[in-house]
Scaffold this active site. Structure first.
Site, mmCIF file in Angstrom:
data_model
loop_
_atom_site.group_PDB
_atom_site.id
_atom_site.type_symbol
_atom_site.label_atom_id
_atom_site.label_comp_id
_atom_site.label_asym_id
_atom_site.label_seq_id
_atom_site.Cartn_x
_atom_site.Cartn_y
_atom_site.Cartn_z
ATOM 1 N N GLU B 145 3.916 -5.996 0.074
ATOM 2 C CA GLU B 145 2.535 -5.796 -0.349
ATOM 3 C C GLU B 145 1.687 -7.043 -0.097
ATOM 4 O O GLU B 145 1.997 -8.132 -0.585
ATOM 5 C CB GLU B 145 2.506 -5.438 -1.838
ATOM 6 N N HIS B 147 -1.503 -8.589 -1.160
ATOM 7 C CA HIS B 147 -2.271 -8.403 -2.393
ATOM 8 C C HIS B 147 -3.004 -9.712 -2.683
ATOM 9 O O HIS B 147 -2.452 -10.786 -2.484
ATOM 10 C CB HIS B 147 -1.255 -8.088 -3.514
ATOM 11 N N ASP B 177 -2.982 -3.759 0.388
ATOM 12 C CA ASP B 177 -3.635 -3.484 -0.889
ATOM 13 C C ASP B 177 -5.120 -3.845 -0.766
ATOM 14 O O ASP B 177 -5.457 -5.007 -0.489
ATOM 15 C CB ASP B 177 -2.972 -4.298 -2.011
ATOM 16 N N HIS B 275 -2.231 0.679 -0.426
ATOM 17 C CA HIS B 275 -2.642 0.874 -1.813
ATOM 18 C C HIS B 275 -4.163 0.949 -1.841
ATOM 19 O O HIS B 275 -4.832 -0.046 -1.587
ATOM 20 C CB HIS B 275 -2.174 -0.290 -2.700
ATOM 21 N N GLU B 311 -4.861 3.628 -6.230
ATOM 22 C CA GLU B 311 -4.296 2.763 -7.269
ATOM 23 C C GLU B 311 -5.419 2.264 -8.167
ATOM 24 O O GLU B 311 -6.121 1.306 -7.844
ATOM 25 C CB GLU B 311 -3.540 1.587 -6.642
#
Lengths: 136, 366
Positions: B145, B147, B177, B275, B311
């Site tokens: 991920e 992020h 993300d 995400h 999300e």
């Protein structure tokens, strides 16, 4: 993260010398007992001595210091644990309960090998149930 | 010319953390709700959040779970797994222990029918390389991920990308993300601070500081990130609200990343999962701090055919609105944006299943 959920309303019990309350994890995922760093319990502003505190989870009761060596004992997000400590609770009326939790978040490493530790606190007011009644 | 992509709509149950943790819905109830309300077909779950005893998954439970997902017409996309390298109080896991810790979770993903396992930034290039054959053995793609406070062109992410290129395994990739590429400090969080008694002057300063960092672009490295964090803390202290300073810092740097949307092009061929991070839907029906329409356009134009897990992260502070309606609102924006870009979101389960399989089977190329 969700500190308002820590203390379960209406779960304060006492046998006179000890008080116990149910607590929920203030995080979105399960954490192992080894990540429970510090716990504090106070009733009506009186702090239970740290060495008197116990933690009951998954059917077993341990002293807080013993939790550090239990990486396979998971606190699931839907489960209540029970914190108990030596603190007198006068009968009748409402009591202010304070619980403080310090938890390591094992997948968040901040800086040089240091694991993130969160500090969460919750306060709720509730009546106490006698431990004998609670068992019955 | 790249063929336009048609991302698969879906959701992560993380969006509904407050409802699950509050015992309003159990796992089965939540999965049925997701299907009934049309938040799928893609279904993402965090192993340590939703499965008791994770990563131990027995055969009976796995069977029950797979049957339920099939019955309600959902498609399992990503199982979010964690690298708990700080699980022991006195030391961090060593490399061998970490690989073993991740192996058990990758096996759980396979057993539960998830073709992707989301892993996190604490897994370094050497570990990803060692995990590749385990991922291949179980047919599970590892999507690390990206992020905030990292972003696609961050040195740590580029180091992973370069290692992926060397290793050449189709089972190594990224989860993008959207929180890495936001355009504002979420107004719903500002509202939450207002409800906690923060003054309008302080709130204006928080927004101004974030906007300053947005203009400057994402932090060059971890030291730069730390300095920004410190300036948010100082803002709380200078305004008589030291209790809010750390919160400003965590959210201002860790949730609202200031990279630009086209930063994703740095790793686009390795994006295996997305995400669709967001924080709220305003009165116009739009996301005020995440450029959802631009992000969907980018993915469509780049030919992305994987899943997007909606999300919702605003549940941390927004206790006054239903997460279900907010999730529905963000997915409506996604669908509208995909159509505006000349494509559509995939919402049919059979089509989603076939397309996801083809997406993950594609060789990665730069």
């Amino acid at each position: 993260m969700i500190p308002d959920r820590i203390i379960e309303q209406g779960t304060l019990t006492t046998d006179g010398g000890r008080a116990a309350v149910e607590v929920r994890i203030p995080w979105y995922r399960a954490l192992p007992a080894s990540c429970i760093s510090e716990v504090a319990l106070a009733v009506d502003g009186v702090q239970a001595p740290a060495e008197s505190l116990t933690w009951t989870m998954n059917g077993e009761t341990h002293r807080i210091a013993e939790l550090a060596s239990r990486p396979d004992d998971w606190w699931f997000p839907l489960d209540s644990a029970v914190v108990s400590g030596e603190v007198p609770v006068e009968g009748g009326g409402e009591h202010r309960v304070d619980v403080e939790l310090k938890l390591y978040i094992p997948y968040i490493i901040i800086g040089d090998g240091e694991v993130l530790r969160i500090e969460e606190h919750d306060t709720k007011t509730m009546a106490a149930t006698s431990a004998k009644e609670a068992v019955a | 010319m790249t063929t336009l992509g048609s991302p698969i709509q879906g959701v992560t149950l993380y969006s509904f953390t407050r409802a699950f943790h509050g015992r309003e819905y159990d796992l089965e109830g939540l999965i049925r709700k997701v299907a009934a309300e049309g938040y799928g077909p893609g279904l993402e779950i965090i192993g340590f959040s939703s499965f008791r005893g994770f990563p131990e998954i027995d055969d009976a439970f796995a069977g029950w779970f797979r049957d339920l997902v099939a019955e309600v017409g959902l498609v399992t996309t990503s199982l979010a797994i964690n690298a708990d390298i700080g699980i022991h109080r006195d030391r961090l896991l060593n490399q061998d222990e970490l690989i073993e810790y991740m192996r058990r979770q990758i096996e759980a993903a396979a057993k539960l029918g998830f073709p992707i396992a989301r892993v996190q930034i604490s897994i370094e290039p050497d570990s990803m390389e060692r995990l590749a054959p385990i991922a291949e053995q179980h047919g599970v793609t590892l999507a690390l991920e990206v992020h905030a406070d990292q972003y696609a062109s961050h040195p740590r992410i580029l180091a992973l990308r370069d290692r992926y290129e060397q290793v050449g395994s189709p089972y190594l990739g990224f989860t993008a993300d959207w929180g890495a590429t936001t355009v504002g400090f979420a107004p719903s969080l500002i509202e939450a601070y207002r409800r906690r008694g923060a003054s309008e002057e302080l709130l204006a300063e928080v927004v101004d500081l974030w906007n300053e960092f947005y203009e400057a672009g994402p932090p060059a490295d971890q030291a730069d990130h730390g300095q920004r964090f410190g300036r948010f803390i100082a803002l709380g202290a200078q305004n008589g609200r030291p209790d809010l300073g750390v919160d400003f810092g965590i959210n201002g740097t860790g949730l609202f990343g200031p990279a630009r949307v086209d930063d994703w092009l740095e790793i686009m061929p390795w994006i295996r999962h997305v995400h669709g991070k967001f924080f709220g839907i305003d009165e116009r029906g739009e996301e005020p701090s995440v450029p959802v329409r631009d992000l969907i356009r980018l993915l469509v134009e780049q030919g992305y055919t994987g899943a997007i897990s909606t999300e919702y992260e605003g549940w941390h502070w927004n206790y006054w609105q239903s997460p279900f309606e907010i999730v529905a609102g963000e997915q409506a924006v996604q669908r509208s944006a995909a159509e505006a870009a000349g494509s559509r979101m995939i919402t049919d389960p059979a089509e989603a299943r076939a397309q996801l399989a083809a997406h993950l089977a594609q060789p990665v190329h730069s």
